[in-house]
Motif scaffolding. Structure first.
Motif, PDB file in Angstrom:
ATOM      1  N   ILE A 158      54.324  37.123  18.975  1.00 12.72           N
ATOM      2  CA  ILE A 158      55.182  38.093  19.671  1.00 12.72           C
ATOM      3  C   ILE A 158      54.700  38.373  21.092  1.00 12.72           C
ATOM      4  N   VAL A 159      53.372  38.401  21.290  1.00 13.24           N
ATOM      5  CA  VAL A 159      52.844  38.742  22.620  1.00 13.24           C
ATOM      6  C   VAL A 159      52.722  37.526  23.532  1.00 13.24           C
ATOM      7  N   LYS A 160      53.264  36.378  23.111  1.00 18.34           N
ATOM      8  CA  LYS A 160      53.132  35.135  23.879  1.00 18.34           C
ATOM      9  C   LYS A 160      51.678  34.871  24.245  1.00 18.34           C
ATOM     10  N   PRO A 161      50.827  34.667  23.261  1.00 15.48           N
ATOM     11  CA  PRO A 161      49.405  34.481  23.553  1.00 15.48           C
ATOM     12  C   PRO A 161      49.149  33.150  24.249  1.00 15.48           C
ATOM     13  N   SER A 162      48.027  33.094  24.987  1.00 11.40           N
ATOM     14  CA  SER A 162      47.590  31.800  25.520  1.00 11.40           C
ATOM     15  C   SER A 162      46.717  31.097  24.487  1.00 11.40           C
ATOM     16  N   VAL A 163      46.000  31.906  23.693  1.00 15.09           N
ATOM     17  CA  VAL A 163      45.126  31.354  22.652  1.00 15.09           C
ATOM     18  C   VAL A 163      45.448  32.028  21.321  1.00 15.09           C
ATOM     19  N   LEU A 164      45.686  31.193  20.319  1.00 13.02           N
ATOM     20  CA  LEU A 164      45.977  31.698  18.974  1.00 13.02           C
ATOM     21  C   LEU A 164      44.837  31.263  18.049  1.00 13.02           C
ATOM     22  N   ILE A 165      44.175  32.247  17.421  1.00  7.53           N
ATOM     23  CA  ILE A 165      43.095  31.951  16.479  1.00  7.53           C
ATOM     24  C   ILE A 165      43.579  32.290  15.076  1.00  7.53           C
ATOM     25  N   LEU A 166      43.419  31.349  14.147  1.00  7.49           N
ATOM     26  CA  LEU A 166      43.861  31.592  12.771  1.00  7.49           C
ATOM     27  C   LEU A 166      42.703  31.354  11.810  1.00  7.49           C
ATOM     28  N   ASP A 167      42.489  32.302  10.896  1.00 11.04           N
ATOM     29  CA  ASP A 167      41.410  32.171   9.923  1.00 11.04           C
ATOM     30  C   ASP A 167      41.999  31.763   8.572  1.00 11.04           C
ATOM     31  N   GLU A 168      41.810  30.511   8.207  1.00  9.97           N
ATOM     32  CA  GLU A 168      42.257  29.946   6.936  1.00  9.97           C
ATOM     33  C   GLU A 168      43.704  30.245   6.562  1.00  9.97           C
ATOM     34  N   PRO A 169      44.633  29.819   7.414  1.00  3.93           N
ATOM     35  CA  PRO A 169      46.042  30.063   7.090  1.00  3.93           C
ATOM     36  C   PRO A 169      46.513  29.300   5.854  1.00  3.93           C
ATOM     37  N   SER A 170      45.745  28.303   5.399  1.00  3.92           N
ATOM     38  CA  SER A 170      46.194  27.514   4.238  1.00  3.92           C
ATOM     39  C   SER A 170      45.715  28.093   2.910  1.00  3.92           C
ATOM     40  N   ALA A 171      44.895  29.156   2.970  1.00  2.43           N
ATOM     41  CA  ALA A 171      44.315  29.686   1.731  1.00  2.43           C
ATOM     42  C   ALA A 171      45.392  30.066   0.724  1.00  2.43           C
ATOM     43  N   GLY A 172      45.262  29.543  -0.473  1.00  6.07           N
ATOM     44  CA  GLY A 172      46.171  29.907  -1.562  1.00  6.07           C
ATOM     45  C   GLY A 172      47.521  29.206  -1.529  1.00  6.07           C
ATOM     46  N   GLY A 179      51.250  21.653   4.358  1.00  3.97           N
ATOM     47  CA  GLY A 179      51.813  20.678   5.279  1.00  3.97           C
ATOM     48  C   GLY A 179      52.842  21.315   6.198  1.00  3.97           C
ATOM     49  N   GLU A 180      53.682  22.190   5.642  1.00  4.76           N
ATOM     50  CA  GLU A 180      54.725  22.835   6.449  1.00  4.76           C
ATOM     51  C   GLU A 180      54.124  23.802   7.468  1.00  4.76           C
ATOM     52  N   VAL A 181      53.147  24.599   7.010  1.00  5.13           N
ATOM     53  CA  VAL A 181      52.515  25.567   7.918  1.00  5.13           C
ATOM     54  C   VAL A 181      51.790  24.826   9.044  1.00  5.13           C
ATOM     55  N   PHE A 182      51.055  23.759   8.668  1.00  4.93           N
ATOM     56  CA  PHE A 182      50.296  23.025   9.683  1.00  4.93           C
ATOM     57  C   PHE A 182      51.213  22.297  10.655  1.00  4.93           C
ATOM     58  N   ALA A 183      52.332  21.778  10.155  1.00  2.42           N
ATOM     59  CA  ALA A 183      53.285  21.119  11.053  1.00  2.42           C
ATOM     60  C   ALA A 183      53.790  22.119  12.088  1.00  2.42           C
ATOM     61  N   ARG A 184      54.005  23.355  11.623  1.00  2.00           N
ATOM     62  CA  ARG A 184      54.460  24.399  12.546  1.00  2.00           C
ATOM     63  C   ARG A 184      53.396  24.733  13.597  1.00  2.00           C
ATOM     64  N   LEU A 185      52.126  24.765  13.137  1.00  2.00           N
ATOM     65  CA  LEU A 185      51.029  25.034  14.082  1.00  2.00           C
ATOM     66  C   LEU A 185      50.937  23.927  15.130  1.00  2.00           C
ATOM     67  N   LYS A 186      51.159  22.701  14.681  1.00  2.00           N
ATOM     68  CA  LYS A 186      51.120  21.576  15.613  1.00  2.00           C
ATOM     69  C   LYS A 186      52.222  21.713  16.673  1.00  2.00           C
ATOM     70  N   ASP A 187      53.407  22.142  16.232  1.00  2.00           N
ATOM     71  CA  ASP A 187      54.520  22.364  17.175  1.00  2.00           C
ATOM     72  C   ASP A 187      54.166  23.453  18.183  1.00  2.00           C
ATOM     73  N   ILE A 188      53.574  24.538  17.672  1.00  2.00           N
ATOM     74  CA  ILE A 188      53.226  25.678  18.535  1.00  2.00           C
ATOM     75  C   ILE A 188      52.212  25.224  19.582  1.00  2.00           C
ATOM     76  N   ASN A 189      51.252  24.414  19.134  1.00  4.84           N
ATOM     77  CA  ASN A 189      50.248  23.865  20.046  1.00  4.84           C
ATOM     78  C   ASN A 189      50.906  22.936  21.082  1.00  4.84           C
ATOM     79  N   ALA A 191      53.738  23.170  22.211  1.00  2.63           N
ATOM     80  CA  ALA A 191      54.491  23.984  23.169  1.00  2.63           C
ATOM     81  C   ALA A 191      53.574  24.640  24.192  1.00  2.63           C
ATOM     82  N   GLY A 192      52.262  24.381  24.086  1.00 11.26           N
ATOM     83  CA  GLY A 192      51.356  24.836  25.147  1.00 11.26           C
ATOM     84  C   GLY A 192      50.368  25.921  24.761  1.00 11.26           C
TER      85      GLY A 192
END
Ligand SMILES: Nc1ncnc2c1ncn2[C@@H]1O[C@H](COP(=O)(O)OP(=O)(O)OP(=O)(O)O)[C@@H](O)[C@H]1O
Ligand SMILES: [Mg+2]
Length: 251
Positions: A158-172, A179-189, A191-192
């Motif tokens: 929401i805040v248009k970050p320059s750096v996004l840090i995620l702690d174990e988004p795949s847990a559980g 695969g879907e969550v990581f594909a989305r992270l790859k897209d976000i990356n 995008a800059g």
């Protein structure tokens, strides 16, 4: 004429951090992430991965050393100021408000922004996550695990970050949803947005990362291109919990 290299998007210098003053958990970490990179932090349970990223985000006391965001010293900045400077953090647990709706979760994340841009930012994030947008009044606690992680990521964006840090988004999450969550992270990356990902899910994380670092007992022990580390049997055996060669089994 010489060009000056831009500062790393995120960096730490001799960072020592921990929950109690006489008990350093992160023990002198020098870590750099270039703008646009997707870097994964790997390492055994209890290595201090969460403590490192929480310290950078301002949620665990820094005993000594420094943290920098795009060259600016953010070591002593309060959490809200780090967010305003472009640092977004998705914690390992409790990263959404389960009793609130999707819309309310997004609105709370937007509250830090000037009122006039809040609705627009929420709309922009909803464009990225149409599944969430379609269910804005649904209670976040009723979402599936994967949808919850998407909501946590949406809140962070929401805040248009320059750096996004995620702690174990795949847990559980099931492998398919990971695969879907990581594909989305790859897209976000792509995008800059620079991404730092703490993960236990080594294979999936190395598949989307440019580079990996391995934290052991509060210290960075290895780093290298993700593809190289993925194929390094010594590293895999010592630090990533892989079976010795020839004993591989599915999990
Ligand atoms: N809130 C806390 N108070 C005190 N000590 C803590 C706290 N959280 C974690 N620790 C300790 O800090 C050390 C590192 O924990 P941390 O959670 O950073 O490891 P991690 O690498 O993220 O592990 P995991 O892979 O299990 O998530 C551990 O010894 C842990 O017991
Ligand atoms: Mg952790």
């Amino acid at each position: 004429m010489s060009t000056v290299a831009p500062p790393p998007a995120l960096a730490t210098q001799a960072l020592v951090a921990g929950y109690e003053r006489d008990l350093p958990i992160v023990r002198g970490v020098d870590f750099q992430v270039a703008a646009g990179e997707l870097v994964v932090i790997l390492g055994p349970n209890g290595a201090g991965k969460s403590t490192l990223v929480k310290a950078i985000a301002g949620l665990v006391p820094i005993h000594s050393g420094h943290a920098f965001l795009a060259g600016a010293d953010i070591t002593r900045s309060p959490v809200q100021e780090k967010v305003r400077h472009g640092l977004a953090f998705v914690p390992q647990t409790e990263n959404i408000f389960a009793t609130l709706s999707i819309q309310e979760n997004l609105q709370l994340a937007a509250d830090i922004l000037p009122r006039r841009v809040q609705a627009e930012r929420i709309a922009e994030v909803c464009d990225l996550f149409p599944d969430l947008a379609a269910r804005r009044s649904a209670r976040a606690g009723n979402l599936s695990g994967g949808q919850r992680q998407m909501l946590a990521v949406a809140r962070a964006l929401i805040v248009k970050p320059s750096v996004l840090i995620l702690d174990e988004p795949s847990a559980g999450l099931s492998p398919k949803i990971v695969g879907e969550v990581f594909a989305r992270l790859k897209d976000i990356n792509a995008a800059g947005i620079t991404i730092v990902l703490v993960e236990q899910n080594v294979k999936a994380a190395l598949a989307i990362a440019h580079r990996a670092v391995i934290l052991v007992e509060g210290e960075l022990r290895h780093e290298g291109p993700a593809a190289t580390l993925a194929e390094d049997p010594i590293v895999a055996q010592l630090y990533l919990g892989a079976a010795p060669a020839g004993q591989e089994e599915g999990r």
